[in-house]
Scaffold this active site. Structure first.
Site, PDB file in Angstrom:
ATOM      1  CG  ASN A   9      -1.720   1.254   1.361  1.00 55.47           C
ATOM      2  OD1 ASN A   9      -1.892   1.974   0.391  1.00 55.47           O
ATOM      3  ND2 ASN A   9      -2.236   1.518   2.572  1.00 55.47           N
ATOM      4  CD1 TRP A  10       3.722   1.341  -3.013  1.00 52.44           C
ATOM      5  CD2 TRP A  10       3.555   2.646  -4.830  1.00 52.44           C
ATOM      6  NE1 TRP A  10       4.532   0.811  -3.984  1.00 52.44           N
ATOM      7  CE2 TRP A  10       4.446   1.591  -5.108  1.00 52.44           C
ATOM      8  CE3 TRP A  10       3.282   3.578  -5.824  1.00 52.44           C
ATOM      9  CZ2 TRP A  10       5.080   1.460  -6.350  1.00 52.44           C
ATOM     10  CZ3 TRP A  10       3.903   3.447  -7.052  1.00 52.44           C
ATOM     11  CH2 TRP A  10       4.805   2.400  -7.313  1.00 52.44           C
ATOM     12  CE  LYS A  11       0.285   3.564   4.832  1.00 53.38           C
ATOM     13  NZ  LYS A  11      -0.027   3.691   6.230  1.00 53.38           N
ATOM     14  CG  HIS A  99      -5.985   1.840   4.961  1.00 53.74           C
ATOM     15  ND1 HIS A  99      -5.551   2.792   5.850  1.00 53.74           N
ATOM     16  CD2 HIS A  99      -4.985   0.950   4.828  1.00 53.74           C
ATOM     17  CE1 HIS A  99      -4.308   2.494   6.231  1.00 53.74           C
ATOM     18  NE2 HIS A  99      -3.941   1.370   5.627  1.00 53.74           N
ATOM     19  CD  GLU A 101      -3.044   5.516   6.573  1.00 52.69           C
ATOM     20  OE1 GLU A 101      -2.995   5.599   5.338  1.00 52.69           O
ATOM     21  OE2 GLU A 101      -2.123   5.031   7.261  1.00 52.69           O
ATOM     22  CD  GLU A 171      -3.807  -2.701   7.490  1.00 50.24           C
ATOM     23  OE1 GLU A 171      -2.684  -2.955   7.045  1.00 50.24           O
ATOM     24  OE2 GLU A 171      -4.418  -1.654   7.240  1.00 50.24           O
ATOM     25  N   GLY A 177       1.990   2.284  10.772  1.00 48.49           N
ATOM     26  CA  GLY A 177       2.895   3.414  10.592  1.00 48.49           C
ATOM     27  C   GLY A 177       3.559   3.862  11.886  1.00 48.49           C
ATOM     28  CB  SER A 217       5.007  -1.748  12.030  1.00 53.04           C
ATOM     29  OG  SER A 217       4.502  -0.440  12.262  1.00 53.04           O
ATOM     30  N   GLY A 238       2.565  -1.069   4.367  1.00 48.12           N
ATOM     31  CA  GLY A 238       2.617   0.348   4.009  1.00 48.12           C
ATOM     32  C   GLY A 238       4.053   0.798   3.832  1.00 48.12           C
ATOM     33  N   GLY A 239       4.619   1.407   4.886  1.00 46.79           N
ATOM     34  CA  GLY A 239       5.954   2.016   4.824  1.00 46.79           C
ATOM     35  C   GLY A 239       7.024   1.155   4.159  1.00 46.79           C
TER      36      GLY A 239
HETATM   37  C1  PEP Z   1      -0.991   0.076   5.956  1.00 44.30           C
HETATM   38  O1  PEP Z   1      -0.859   1.095   5.308  1.00 44.30           O
HETATM   39  O2  PEP Z   1      -1.994  -0.617   5.811  1.00 44.30           O
HETATM   40  C2  PEP Z   1       0.065  -0.304   6.902  1.00 44.30           C
HETATM   41  C3  PEP Z   1      -0.064  -1.444   7.542  1.00 44.30           C
HETATM   42  O3  PEP Z   1       1.109   0.568   7.050  1.00 44.30           O
HETATM   43  P1  PEP Z   1       2.524   0.259   7.771  1.00 44.30           P
HETATM   44  O4  PEP Z   1       3.032  -1.038   7.171  1.00 44.30           O
HETATM   45  O5  PEP Z   1       3.389   1.421   7.420  1.00 44.30           O
HETATM   46  O6  PEP Z   1       2.272   0.119   9.224  1.00 44.30           O
END
Ligand code: PEP
Length: 262
Positions: A9-11, A99, A101, A171, A177, A217, A238-239
Protein backbone atom coordinates in the site's frame (compact mmCIF):
# COMPACT_ATOMS: atom_id res chain seq x y z
CA UNK A 1 -4.86 -24.52 0.54
CA UNK A 2 -4.75 -20.74 0.96
CA UNK A 3 -2.25 -19.04 -1.33
CA UNK A 4 -0.10 -16.35 0.34
CA UNK A 5 -1.11 -12.84 -0.68
CA UNK A 6 1.39 -9.99 -0.19
CA UNK A 7 0.08 -6.49 -0.84
CA UNK A 8 1.89 -3.15 -0.96
CA UNK A 9 0.00 0.00 0.00
CA UNK A 10 1.93 3.00 -1.28
CA UNK A 11 -0.60 5.41 0.28
CA UNK A 12 -0.14 8.96 -1.10
CA UNK A 13 3.48 8.55 -2.19
CA UNK A 14 5.63 8.50 -5.35
CA UNK A 15 5.73 10.62 -8.49
CA UNK A 16 5.23 8.99 -11.88
CA UNK A 17 8.96 8.76 -12.60
CA UNK A 18 9.58 7.03 -9.22
CA UNK A 19 6.76 4.58 -9.78
CA UNK A 20 8.10 3.52 -13.20
CA UNK A 21 11.56 2.97 -11.71
CA UNK A 22 10.02 0.98 -8.83
CA UNK A 23 7.99 -1.19 -11.21
CA UNK A 24 11.00 -2.02 -13.37
CA UNK A 25 13.21 -2.74 -10.33
CA UNK A 26 10.52 -4.92 -8.77
CA UNK A 27 10.22 -7.12 -11.86
CA UNK A 28 14.00 -7.50 -12.09
CA UNK A 29 14.62 -8.14 -8.38
CA UNK A 30 11.83 -10.70 -8.00
CA UNK A 31 13.36 -12.55 -10.95
CA UNK A 32 16.87 -12.30 -9.51
CA UNK A 33 15.62 -13.62 -6.13
CA UNK A 34 14.01 -16.57 -7.94
CA UNK A 35 10.53 -15.80 -6.59
CA UNK A 36 7.91 -17.99 -8.25
CA UNK A 37 4.90 -15.72 -8.77
CA UNK A 38 2.67 -18.75 -9.21
CA UNK A 39 3.22 -19.64 -5.55
CA UNK A 40 2.51 -16.22 -4.06
CA UNK A 41 0.02 -13.54 -5.11
CA UNK A 42 1.52 -10.04 -5.19
CA UNK A 43 -0.33 -6.75 -5.62
CA UNK A 44 0.79 -3.14 -5.52
CA UNK A 45 -1.99 -0.73 -4.48
CA UNK A 46 -1.10 2.68 -5.83
CA UNK A 47 -2.54 6.17 -6.39
CA UNK A 48 -4.68 6.21 -9.55
CA UNK A 49 -2.15 8.24 -11.58
CA UNK A 50 0.39 5.37 -11.46
CA UNK A 51 -1.89 2.59 -12.63
CA UNK A 52 -1.53 2.87 -16.40
CA UNK A 53 2.29 2.83 -16.38
CA UNK A 54 2.48 -0.06 -13.92
CA UNK A 55 -0.06 -2.14 -15.86
CA UNK A 56 2.27 -1.89 -18.88
CA UNK A 57 5.39 -2.80 -16.85
CA UNK A 58 3.69 -5.78 -15.14
CA UNK A 59 2.05 -7.20 -18.26
CA UNK A 60 2.49 -11.03 -18.28
CA UNK A 61 4.43 -10.80 -14.97
CA UNK A 62 1.78 -12.03 -12.49
CA UNK A 63 2.05 -8.85 -10.41
CA UNK A 64 -1.34 -7.23 -9.81
CA UNK A 65 -2.03 -3.52 -9.74
CA UNK A 66 -4.55 -2.47 -7.12
CA UNK A 67 -6.40 0.63 -5.94
CA UNK A 68 -6.53 2.07 -2.42
CA UNK A 69 -10.19 3.09 -2.61
CA UNK A 70 -13.13 3.31 -5.00
CA UNK A 71 -16.76 4.45 -5.04
CA UNK A 72 -19.55 1.85 -4.98
CA UNK A 73 -21.56 3.40 -7.85
CA UNK A 74 -20.58 2.63 -11.44
CA UNK A 75 -20.90 6.24 -12.62
CA UNK A 76 -22.64 9.48 -11.71
CA UNK A 77 -22.35 12.89 -10.11
CA UNK A 78 -19.59 12.08 -7.59
CA UNK A 79 -16.88 14.64 -8.33
CA UNK A 80 -13.38 13.40 -7.60
CA UNK A 81 -14.33 9.74 -7.25
CA UNK A 82 -13.31 6.63 -9.23
CA UNK A 83 -15.80 3.86 -9.97
CA UNK A 84 -15.41 0.07 -10.04
CA UNK A 85 -16.28 0.16 -13.75
CA UNK A 86 -13.33 2.51 -14.37
CA UNK A 87 -10.95 0.27 -12.41
CA UNK A 88 -12.15 -2.89 -14.16
CA UNK A 89 -11.76 -1.17 -17.51
CA UNK A 90 -8.07 -0.56 -16.67
CA UNK A 91 -7.54 -4.16 -15.60
CA UNK A 92 -7.16 -3.32 -11.91
CA UNK A 93 -7.28 -6.59 -9.99
CA UNK A 94 -7.85 -5.58 -6.35
CA UNK A 95 -8.88 -2.67 -4.15
CA UNK A 96 -8.27 -1.85 -0.48
CA UNK A 97 -11.59 -1.05 1.19
CA UNK A 98 -12.11 0.67 4.53
CA UNK A 99 -8.45 1.34 5.32
CA UNK A 100 -8.23 2.95 8.78
CA UNK A 101 -6.79 6.14 7.26
CA UNK A 102 -9.89 6.45 5.08
CA UNK A 103 -12.19 5.69 8.01
CA UNK A 104 -10.36 8.30 10.12
CA UNK A 105 -9.78 11.14 7.63
CA UNK A 106 -12.64 10.64 5.15
CA UNK A 107 -15.40 9.28 7.41
CA UNK A 108 -15.58 5.97 5.56
CA UNK A 109 -18.17 3.79 7.29
CA UNK A 110 -18.56 0.03 7.49
CA UNK A 111 -21.95 0.46 5.74
CA UNK A 112 -20.16 2.06 2.76
CA UNK A 113 -17.57 -0.76 2.87
CA UNK A 114 -20.35 -3.35 2.44
CA UNK A 115 -21.55 -1.57 -0.73
CA UNK A 116 -17.98 -1.29 -2.01
CA UNK A 117 -17.28 -5.01 -1.48
CA UNK A 118 -20.36 -5.93 -3.54
CA UNK A 119 -19.45 -3.48 -6.29
CA UNK A 120 -15.83 -4.68 -6.37
CA UNK A 121 -16.74 -8.36 -6.69
CA UNK A 122 -19.26 -7.51 -9.41
CA UNK A 123 -16.45 -5.77 -11.32
CA UNK A 124 -14.09 -8.74 -10.84
CA UNK A 125 -11.92 -6.69 -8.47
CA UNK A 126 -10.68 -8.52 -5.36
CA UNK A 127 -11.73 -6.46 -2.30
CA UNK A 128 -9.29 -6.23 0.62
CA UNK A 129 -11.40 -5.19 3.60
CA UNK A 130 -9.45 -3.63 6.49
CA UNK A 131 -10.62 -4.03 10.08
CA UNK A 132 -8.80 -3.33 13.34
CA UNK A 133 -9.09 -1.86 16.80
CA UNK A 134 -7.78 1.42 18.24
CA UNK A 135 -5.19 1.53 21.04
CA UNK A 136 -7.96 2.49 23.44
CA UNK A 137 -10.05 -0.54 22.46
CA UNK A 138 -7.01 -2.81 22.80
CA UNK A 139 -6.08 -1.48 26.24
CA UNK A 140 -9.62 -1.58 27.57
CA UNK A 141 -9.99 -5.21 26.46
CA UNK A 142 -12.84 -4.40 24.01
CA UNK A 143 -10.76 -5.17 20.92
CA UNK A 144 -12.55 -8.34 19.85
CA UNK A 145 -15.99 -6.70 20.09
CA UNK A 146 -14.74 -3.71 18.09
CA UNK A 147 -13.36 -5.90 15.30
CA UNK A 148 -16.44 -8.17 15.28
CA UNK A 149 -18.76 -5.13 14.96
CA UNK A 150 -16.75 -3.70 12.06
CA UNK A 151 -16.65 -7.04 10.34
CA UNK A 152 -20.35 -7.80 10.75
CA UNK A 153 -21.47 -4.41 9.41
CA UNK A 154 -18.93 -4.45 6.55
CA UNK A 155 -20.17 -7.91 5.53
CA UNK A 156 -23.89 -7.09 5.76
CA UNK A 157 -25.66 -8.64 2.73
CA UNK A 158 -22.40 -10.10 1.41
CA UNK A 159 -23.15 -13.54 -0.05
CA UNK A 160 -21.13 -16.76 0.23
CA UNK A 161 -19.83 -16.29 -3.32
CA UNK A 162 -18.79 -12.72 -2.48
CA UNK A 163 -17.01 -13.53 0.82
CA UNK A 164 -14.99 -16.20 -0.98
CA UNK A 165 -13.58 -13.49 -3.24
CA UNK A 166 -12.93 -11.08 -0.36
CA UNK A 167 -9.65 -10.73 1.55
CA UNK A 168 -9.73 -9.48 5.13
CA UNK A 169 -6.78 -7.47 6.44
CA UNK A 170 -6.57 -7.34 10.21
CA UNK A 171 -4.77 -4.07 10.93
CA UNK A 172 -4.66 -2.85 14.54
CA UNK A 173 -4.58 0.95 14.32
CA UNK A 174 -1.92 1.21 16.99
CA UNK A 175 0.48 -0.73 14.76
CA UNK A 176 -0.02 1.17 11.49
CA UNK A 177 2.89 3.41 10.59
CA UNK A 178 4.01 3.48 14.23
CA UNK A 179 6.88 0.99 14.05
CA UNK A 180 4.99 -0.94 16.76
CA UNK A 181 4.10 -4.41 15.46
CA UNK A 182 1.56 -6.67 17.07
CA UNK A 183 3.37 -9.76 18.30
CA UNK A 184 2.90 -12.70 15.97
CA UNK A 185 0.82 -14.31 18.73
CA UNK A 186 -1.49 -11.26 19.00
CA UNK A 187 -1.80 -11.06 15.20
CA UNK A 188 -2.60 -14.75 14.87
CA UNK A 189 -5.10 -14.65 17.72
CA UNK A 190 -6.98 -11.90 15.88
CA UNK A 191 -6.71 -13.55 12.45
CA UNK A 192 -8.22 -16.69 14.02
CA UNK A 193 -10.89 -14.55 15.65
CA UNK A 194 -11.74 -12.91 12.30
CA UNK A 195 -12.02 -16.39 10.80
CA UNK A 196 -14.36 -17.46 13.61
CA UNK A 197 -16.66 -14.46 13.01
CA UNK A 198 -16.78 -15.39 9.30
CA UNK A 199 -17.47 -19.02 10.25
CA UNK A 200 -20.40 -17.97 12.44
CA UNK A 201 -22.05 -16.34 9.44
CA UNK A 202 -20.96 -18.53 6.50
CA UNK A 203 -19.84 -21.80 8.08
CA UNK A 204 -16.39 -23.27 8.74
CA UNK A 205 -15.82 -24.64 5.22
CA UNK A 206 -16.12 -21.16 3.75
CA UNK A 207 -14.20 -19.43 6.55
CA UNK A 208 -11.31 -21.84 6.06
CA UNK A 209 -10.93 -20.65 2.46
CA UNK A 210 -10.88 -16.90 3.16
CA UNK A 211 -7.49 -15.18 2.92
CA UNK A 212 -6.73 -13.21 6.09
CA UNK A 213 -3.82 -10.77 6.16
CA UNK A 214 -2.04 -8.96 8.95
CA UNK A 215 -1.01 -5.33 8.53
CA UNK A 216 0.91 -2.99 10.84
CA UNK A 217 4.64 -2.19 10.61
CA UNK A 218 5.49 -5.36 8.68
CA UNK A 219 9.17 -5.36 7.74
CA UNK A 220 11.77 -7.74 6.30
CA UNK A 221 12.88 -8.70 9.82
CA UNK A 222 9.44 -9.74 11.12
CA UNK A 223 7.80 -11.16 7.97
CA UNK A 224 8.99 -14.75 8.34
CA UNK A 225 7.57 -15.11 11.82
CA UNK A 226 4.28 -13.42 10.90
CA UNK A 227 3.83 -15.64 7.83
CA UNK A 228 4.54 -18.78 9.88
CA UNK A 229 1.34 -18.22 11.88
CA UNK A 230 -1.48 -20.68 11.23
CA UNK A 231 -4.27 -18.18 10.47
CA UNK A 232 -2.24 -15.50 8.67
CA UNK A 233 -2.18 -15.93 4.90
CA UNK A 234 -0.57 -12.70 3.85
CA UNK A 235 0.30 -9.13 4.75
CA UNK A 236 -0.68 -5.59 3.85
CA UNK A 237 2.46 -3.45 3.90
CA UNK A 238 2.62 0.35 4.01
CA UNK A 239 5.95 2.02 4.82
CA UNK A 240 8.20 -0.95 4.03
CA UNK A 241 6.61 -1.39 0.60
CA UNK A 242 8.05 1.92 -0.60
CA UNK A 243 11.57 0.49 -0.91
CA UNK A 244 11.79 -2.20 -3.57
CA UNK A 245 14.53 -4.11 -1.76
CA UNK A 246 12.49 -4.34 1.44
CA UNK A 247 9.31 -5.27 -0.39
CA UNK A 248 11.10 -8.02 -2.34
CA UNK A 249 12.41 -9.45 0.97
CA UNK A 250 8.84 -9.43 2.27
CA UNK A 251 7.47 -11.16 -0.85
CA UNK A 252 10.32 -13.69 -0.60
CA UNK A 253 9.41 -14.38 3.06
CA UNK A 254 10.50 -18.00 2.80
CA UNK A 255 12.42 -19.12 -0.31
CA UNK A 256 11.38 -22.74 0.49
CA UNK A 257 7.74 -21.72 0.01
CA UNK A 258 7.86 -19.07 -2.71
CA UNK A 259 11.10 -19.99 -4.52
CA UNK A 260 11.33 -21.64 -7.91
CA UNK A 261 12.06 -25.37 -7.69
CA UNK A 262 13.13 -26.06 -11.32
C1 PEP B 1 -0.99 0.08 5.96
O1 PEP B 1 -0.86 1.09 5.31
O2 PEP B 1 -1.99 -0.62 5.81
C2 PEP B 1 0.06 -0.30 6.90
C3 PEP B 1 -0.06 -1.44 7.54
O3 PEP B 1 1.11 0.57 7.05
P1 PEP B 1 2.52 0.26 7.77
O4 PEP B 1 3.03 -1.04 7.17
O5 PEP B 1 3.39 1.42 7.42
O6 PEP B 1 2.27 0.12 9.22
Amino acid sequence: MRKPFIVANWKMNMLVEDSVQYGEDLVEKLKRENVDLKKVDVAICVPYIHMAALKVIFVLRNICVGAQNMHYEQSGAYTGEISPAMLSDMGIECCIIGHSERRQHFNETSEACAKKIKAAVMGNIRPILCVGETLNERESGRYKDAVADMLKTSLENITEAEILKTVIAYEPLWAIGTGKTATSKQANEMAAFVRSVIAEKYGKDIADQVIIQYGGSVKPDNIKEIMSMSDIDGVLVGGASLKVDDFVKIVNFDPEIVGKTE
